[in-house]
Design a protein around this motif. Structure first.
Motif: not given
Lengths: 703, 478
Positions: A504, A500, A370-371, A374, A313, A426, A428, A415, A445
């Motif tokens: 989360t 997100l 989640i990644k 983004i 990450t 990862q 969500m 994240a 965040m």
């Protein structure tokens, strides 16, 4: 000082690299037990080949599978890990401090453009390319962005990677990347820029595939590399065209002569067409932009960026959000004196940028990793920047680049902290309700999200709104097209960002009890970068707008950016109607409310909606089927051709007629010859007499 | 015409005379002392060869004697020293081997001495009669040593085959010689050449072919090579080492002298014959060796191939060509002696092993031996910068300068094929699953192997005097 800024990271990379090498030697004394690392590499690569599956695309299916960031817990940490961390981070810290000094001297201060010679490099005929650092406002902005984010990411990585066995290698790569990126932004000619360009590509490849024992990471790194090759091919052709047109690849020479060349009959001869004057420059610009599309993940060369999330990450934060992917934006801004003479090219840039902004945002709506959310957001924001470049507002684009670096790095690092907290999960859908357990991350965040969605007075509010205004101010078909798409994208951005957050941090926890028990706030070493970036995400806009875009424009940029003749966009932006400048805020609120309704107030709505509009959902969820399309059009034919050439061409034809065939014939002959040797005397005597007879006959007839 | 009343000048032939007298004395000594004398006789034989080298190198004047049928020139001097050295090494390599194999007889070194006298005569012969005398003297000794291990069926078979085929080849040679004499009226090379200047008849050409066939048998060139693999395999390994070295060199020297002195005016004719057997030898040597599992048979084909390469130089018919042949023979002899020193040390559980596969793992049990052997194999394959490369370089260069491009290309291609079996030996030694280690090699073999390895590995550093000397030797004919 400027040399120090650039070369300190290189020093760090070399030192960490040496530690890696000697550490590896120490870990496998005598080398008898086999070099574990190399073995793994070959294994992983070997299995890629073994699958025979289209490896570039191989992990498209894996998108939906929950990802884990695998730290090698079993292997003892490499010797000198701590030393490598400290050395690289400290050197980068120094470099970052110096960058800020440079920023205030050159940007805020009154230094004009100047160059710092480093060494003489290529002198071949007309082609002269020396190693020179080009320092102007654009450079120092990039220096600040790169070194600040890089330092923070180094710091963060000390915490994030603490369980990993190969930290020296990781930090060596990180510093190597930073060096290459600095080379790129300080370039004074196209060759130097290309060096940095390829250097960051290499570092990106190495870092995406950092966990090389994971096949998906390997294929993602290959995919990034190969897709970037496509763009780089265009970039190279662009450089060649520039050299053909200008006879030089030096920035000063080229920039100084653009007007002359545009008016002259200097021509490019391509596929039987002659492009001369402005048309030639347009062709060159489009080719250069192709490189930018690859590096900055614009449609249709965007496919590698989401997969690049296979890397650790912090890498995603540094390379695939804040710095490397903005190289394309930087390049177009740096070459603005050339692009100013290619309005058609700029139009293309606007359209591609706006479309990418919209397109990536739509995909971001439905992703669960989640990644990846983004990542698509990054892709989309890069589209915004290109739209601004296209409408002739490079200052706005660079401003957005600057603010985006802070809040996007912040989002990624948050994240990472979330992933860290929930035991490397990862997806969500398996999170939720984390708000209370990791409050600092949550707040950070939220700040990042506010900045991204353009909440008033945060960073994104200034820069993104400025982009939307600039497209409106540009007007016309292209401006209108961009304006509409960017506004729609802004709604989507707000929606997926809040989605997100809600998925989360809010709602009921959906993870397993075991995971929940382990949820914990990150250590301070990971939180400090979050604090710093939060400040940046909040204040970069309000502090920067005056310099980058508004009043201080001329004094700040000096002559780093060049606008086309008759470019009135800055005046026009001043006079945009109120509804235009308030539109982004409205959109942000809409996005927030919808997200709130979907994921907090009425959590069953999304599933129903997805069922009702199954086709659309699947279309978005599968990322407009780009990967499948490329798989069908490029990957499979390429694999087929490769397989054909390998099996039929090389194996059957070349090996068959060549090495294998020849050796088989040799064996045939051998066996036949050996059979002559019977062991019987009279056979031997017979052969001798036949030999003599033959020779006598021959001599009789040829005398 | 030779005047019988005049006593010939013996000094050019002093080495031969010393060797002959010494050999007979050693024979008498051995007979009186019995089997116990073998050690002494062996040592004395080697000493005698050293003395002969000194005489050839420093004492005997360059001259022609015995009415023109014996010639000591630079070429003869060079080749004689090489042949004497080869014989000396061959005798010393046999010491431990013959004792272990149970044929330790004092006759063996004496026979080698007598064969060596024959070789010296061959090298110096400038008359068809002295040529035949030398050849037969050498051959008769060779027939006997091939069968020296007379309790061993294979050894006797080898001796018998060698003898019968050798007799056939001698017959051809004599037939050819008589035709040449009949058509020219001369037995001396000078005389033959002087007659051939005026043209040649078909009968003479047929005589030439038969003569060359007889000599080609001695250097085991295709198609007169058939005896080689069987004799190499059957004869005791020490004897094989001898066969592969000095006699080959002497026979090649003889061939060079015959074609360059007697048949110079009809170079175009003998060139065709030489090219033919050269090509056949190179190709067959390369291809047939691949199929061999027995290392001695493999070396037999290797020597056939190498004779082909040497003949490439001779085909050129120029001073460079002869220089190439000289260098080739010297380098080949030194490499082959080293290779046989290694083969002679392939001994396991008190028995010789001759299987190529049994070399597996030599790199682990005896790394130094394996390294030198590998170097020799690379050298035999002709890989630079080892000695074997320069050997091939000079002959191919001569061929190209004589516009024999096809021949040179065939030579290069077949040396590529040939590289396969040399490299296979290296591969077996280094990469195959190890077998049991060999017994440690006796000191004389290690010495020969070491010398040969040094020669092959560092040839580059002392090649220039050798090349110059070979050049001077080659000038004897031009």
């Amino acid at each position: 000082m400027y040399s120090a800024i650039v070369f300190l990271p290189l020093l760090g990379a070399i030192l960490a690299g040496l530690i890696t090498i000697f550490g590896a030697a120490g870990r496998h004394p005598g080398g008898e037990t086999g070099h574990g690392d190399e073995d793994h590499v070959t294994d992983a690569v070997g299995s890629e080949h073994g699958h025979g599956a289209p490896s570039v695309h191989g992990d498209a299916a894996a998108v939906h599978v929950a990802h884990h960031e695998p730290h090698d817990h079993h292997v003892p940490a490499a010797v000198g890990s701590r030393a490598a961390e400290i050395v690289t981070t400290a050197l980068l810290f120094v470099s970052a401090i110096l960058s800020w000094v440079a920023f205030f001297r050159v940007g805020v201060g009154s230094h004009e453009l100047f160059t710092v010679p480093v060494l003489s490099w290529v002198h071949s005929g007309n082609l002269v390319a020396d190693w020179t650092l080009r320092i102007d406002t654009l450079t120092v902005v990039m220096l600040v962005v790169v070194n600040t984010v890089s330092t923070l990411v180094h710091l963060y990585s000390i915490g994030y990677m603490s369980h990993d066995a190969n930290r020296p290698r990781f930090f060596a790569y990180l510093s190597l990347f930073t060096f290459a990126m600095l080379m790129l932004v300080t370039a004074n000619n196209f060759l130097q820029m290309f060096f940095g360009w390829e250097g960051v590509g290499l570092a990106s490849y190495l870092l995406i595939g950092f966990w090389y024992h994971r096949p998906s990471a390997n294929s993602a790194s290959m995919k990034a590399f190969i897709v970037n090759r496509v763009g780089d091919f265009g970039f190279e052709l662009g450089i060649f065209s520039i050299f053909v047109l200008f006879g030089s690849i030096d920035f000063d020479t080229v920039f100084g002569n653009v007007g002359a060349v545009a008016g002259s009959s200097a021509a490019l001869h391509i596929f039987g067409h002659d492009f001369s004057g402005q048309a030639a420059i347009t062709v060159a610009c489009l080719l250069l932009f192709m490189g930018a599309m690859g590096k900055s993940a614009q449609v249709p060369l965007h496919t590698w960026l989401p997969d690049a999330m296979e890397g650790p990450t912090p890498v995603s934060a540094l390379i695939h959000a804040a710095t490397m992917v903005t190289a394309g934006v930087f390049m177009v801004a740096r070459l603005s004196p050339i692009f100013a003479f290619a309005p058609t090219a700029l139009m293309v840039i606007t359209v591609i940028g706006a479309f990418t902004a919209f397109f990536a945002a739509t995909i971001g709506l439905v992703q669960n990793d989640i990644k990846r959310v983004i990542a698509y957001s990054t892709c989309s924001q890069l589209g915004y920047m290109f739209a601004a470049l296209g409408v002739g507002a490079p200052s706005v684009a660079v401003f957005h680049l600057f603010t985006h670096a802070f809040f996007k790095a912040l989002l990624f690092l948050c994240a990472g902290a979330v992933i860290h907290a929930v035991s490397d999960e990862q997806d969500m859908r398996k999170m939720g309700g984390l708000r209370k357990k990791i409050p600092i991350t949550y707040v950070a965040m939220i700040i990042g999200t506010l900045a991204l969605t353009g909440f008033p007075f945060t960073a994104g509010y200034y820069s993104k709104d400025a982009i939307i205004e600039s497209t409106y101010a540009f007007g016309g078909n292209v401006g209108g097209f961009a304006f509409v798409l960017l506004n729609v994208a802004a709604i989507f951005t707000s929606f997926y960002s809040w989605r997100l957050i809600f998925m989360t941090f809010h709602g009921a926890p959906r993870s397993s009890q075991e995971v929940q028990d382990h949820v914990h706030e990150s250590p301070q070493i990971m939180l400090v970068p979050l604090y710093v970036l939060s400040i940046g995400a909040l204040l970069a806009g309000v502090l920067g707008i005056g310099y980058f875009v508004e009043g201080g424009y001329g004094a700040f940029w000096k002559h780093a950016l060049v606008l086309g003749e008759g470019n009135e966009i800055r005046e026009a932006m001043e006079h945009t109607p109120f509804w235009v400048s308030s539109l982004p805020f409205v959109e942000m609120v809409i996005g927030f409310l919808v997200a709130f309704w979907f994921y907090i107030a009425n959590p069953r709505v999304p599933a129903e909606l997805a069922r009702e509009h199954q086709g659309l959902h699947r279309f978005l969820f599968n990322k407009w089927y780009f990967d499948e399309l490329y798989d069908r059009i490029f990957v499979r034919p390429a694999m087929w051709i490769g397989r054909f050439l390998w099996k039929r061409g090389d194996g059957w034809l070349i090996d068959g007629l060549g090495p294998n065939g020849v050796s088989a014939r040799v064996l045939d002959i051998t066996n036949r010859v050996v059979r002559l040797q019977t062991g019987y005397l009279y056979h031997y005597a017979f052969v001798m007499l036949v030999g003599v007879a033959l020779l006598v006959t021959w001599m009789m007839f040829t005398r | 015409m030779m005047d019988v009343a005049v006593f010939p000048n013996l000094s050019p032939a002093l080495a031969e005379i010393v060797l002959a007298v010494g050999a007979m004395l050693l024979l008498v000594f051995g007979v009186i002392r019995g089997e116990r004398s073998t050690r002494t006789v062996t040592v004395l034989a080697v000493l005698l060869l050293i003395v002969a080298i000194v005489i050839v190198a420093a004492v005997s004047p360059a001259a022609t004697t015995f009415g023109g049928s014996f010639k000591l020139d630079a070429f003869a001097r060079f080749m004689k020293i090489a042949a004497l050295a080869g014989s000396g090494f061959a005798i010393s390599m046999s010491v431990t081997y013959s004792r272990r194999e149970g044929f330790e007889r004092f006759e063996y070194p004496v026979l080698i001495l007598i064969g060596t006298i024959g070789m010296l005569l061959m090298i110096s012969a400038s008359d068809l009669i002295s040529l035949y005398l030398g050849l037969e003297l050498q051959s008769l000794a060779a027939y006997v040593v091939a069968a020296i291990h007379r309790d061993n069926a294979r050894s006797t078979e080898a001796g018998l085959k060698y003898f019968v085929l050798g007799a056939l080849s001698s017959g051809m040679l004599l037939y050819g010689a008589s035709l040449v004499y009949g058509f020219t009226g001369h037995t001396q090379f000078d005389g033959i050449a002087s007659m051939l200047v005026h043209g040649r008849s078909l009968g003479l050409v047929i005589g030439l072919v038969f003569l060359l066939a007889g000599v080609a048998f001695k250097i085991s060139a295709v198609p007169f090579h058939m005896w080689t693999p069987d004799v190499y395999e059957g004869a005791p390994t020490a004897v094989t080492a001898f066969f592969a070295s000095a006699p080959k060199l002497a026979a090649m020297a003889l061939l060079v002298r015959v074609v360059e002195e007697a048949f110079r005016p009809i170079t175009a004719d003998w060139q065709q014959v030489i090219v033919f057997i050269s090509v056949c030898s190179m190709v067959l040597g390369s291809f047939a060796a691949i199929g061999q599992r027995n290392i001695k048979r493999l070396m037999a084909y290797s020597s056939i191939g190498h004779m082909g390469y040497a003949l490439v130089g001779l085909s050129a018919g120029s001073a460079q060509g002869v220089q190439g042949v000289i260098l080739y023979m010297v380098i080949y002899m030194s490499m082959t002696l080293g290779a046989f020193a290694c083969i002679l040390s392939m001994r396991r559980n008190g028995e010789m092993v001759e299987d190529v596969a049994s070399l597996a793992g030599l790199a682990r049990s005896q790394p130094l031996v394996a390294f030198v052997f590998a170097a020799l194999m690379f050298s035999l394959a002709g890989i630079p910068p080892l000695a074997g490369f320069f050997a091939k370089y000079y002959v191919f260069l001569a061929a190209i300068q004589a516009n024999l491009f096809t021949l040179a290309v065939i030579g290069v291609l077949s040396s590529v094929v040939g590289a396969f079996y040399y490299l296979r030996i290296v591969k077996i030694m280094y990469f195959d699953e190890p077998e049991h280690a060999f017994e440690p090699a006796p000191v004389e073999l290690r010495a020969v192997l070491g010398l040969s390895g040094i020669f092959a590995l560092f040839f580059l550093f002392f090649m220039s005097p050798l090349v110059v000397a070979a050049g001077i030797a080659a000038k004897s004919f031009f």
